[in-house]
Each structure stands twice: as C-alpha cells, then as structure tokens.
Design a protein around this motif. Structure first.
Motif, PDB file in Angstrom:
ATOM      1  N   ASP A 167       0.822  -1.210   0.000  1.00 17.92           N
ATOM      2  CA  ASP A 167       0.000   0.000   0.000  1.00 17.92           C
ATOM      3  C   ASP A 167       0.862   1.270   0.000  1.00 17.92           C
ATOM      4  OD1 ASP A 167      -2.244  -1.615   0.030  1.00 17.92           O
ATOM      5  OD2 ASP A 167      -2.575  -1.396   2.201  1.00 17.92           O
TER       6      ASP A 167
ATOM      7  N   ARG B  38       2.298   1.783  -3.459  1.00 18.51           N
ATOM      8  CA  ARG B  38       1.279   2.278  -4.393  1.00 18.51           C
ATOM      9  C   ARG B  38       1.017   3.776  -4.244  1.00 18.51           C
ATOM     10  NH1 ARG B  38      -2.558  -2.593  -3.540  1.00 18.51           N
ATOM     11  NH2 ARG B  38      -2.105  -3.835  -5.357  1.00 18.51           N
ATOM     12  N   SER B  39       1.157   4.292  -3.044  1.00 20.25           N
ATOM     13  CA  SER B  39       0.877   5.715  -2.820  1.00 20.25           C
ATOM     14  C   SER B  39       2.138   6.582  -2.855  1.00 20.25           C
ATOM     15  CB  SER B  39       0.152   5.900  -1.489  1.00 20.25           C
ATOM     16  OG  SER B  39       0.969   5.485  -0.418  1.00 20.25           O
TER      17      SER B  39
END
Length: 100
Positions: free
Chosen positions: A67, A70-71
């Motif tokens: 996560d 991804r950011s």
C-alpha cells in the motif's frame, strides 16, 4: 508476503530507449520504498497471451508495504514513465503462502 504482478500490453514493441528510464524508476522505487523483497521487469514468453509482452513482478513483505509503494511518489514517477507506452494492463495481487 504479498505478490503484485502487472501484465502490460504496449502500443508498439518496447524500444531500447525506454529501458534506461524504466531502470531509473525501478532504482528509485527500491531506494524509497521499504518492504520490497523482489521488484523486476520480466518478458512474457507465453504464446496464449502474447499481447501482454512484459510484466512487473514484485513481492512485498506486508500488505502495508504494498500500500505504501502504491501511494509513493516513486510509484507515480514510474507510472508516468510507463503510461505513454502501455495500451492495457492486468493486475494480480495475492497473498503468498510462506510454504511457497
């Protein structure tokens, strides 16, 4: 461990000029994003899905690491470098069993 595979179908064959940009983006991701066990660009030798000629193969230690990647700004920079060359993608995210 979390498996993240992105199959990519380019508009045209991948040019040799594209690879240095991709390698730079990959080095940045490895430097800035923790929890990456494996992160590589691989050719797809399958005859049944030849449209998807390459893939990003990555393994993350935790869902949080995936996560965070991804950011990240590094991930966005890679997307910016790849997007003009790619017609379509297919993403697979899956939990990897420790016994594998």
């Amino acid at each position: 461990m979390y498996l993240h595979i992105v199959l990519m179908a380019p508009h045209t064959p991948i040019s040799p000029e594209f690879l240095p940009k991709l390698n730079l983006a990959f080095r940045r991701i490895r430097k800035e994003c923790s929890g990456i066990e494996r992160f590589e660009w691989v050719p797809n030798f399958s005859q049944s899905s030849s449209r998807y000629s390459h893939a990003l193969l990555s393994v993350f230690t935790t869902q949080t690491a995936l996560d965070t990647y991804r950011s990240s700004e590094a991930h966005q920079a890679m997307l910016d470098a790849i997007a003009p060359h790619i017609q379509d993608i297919v993403v697979l995210d899956s939990l990897l069993e420790e016994s594998l």
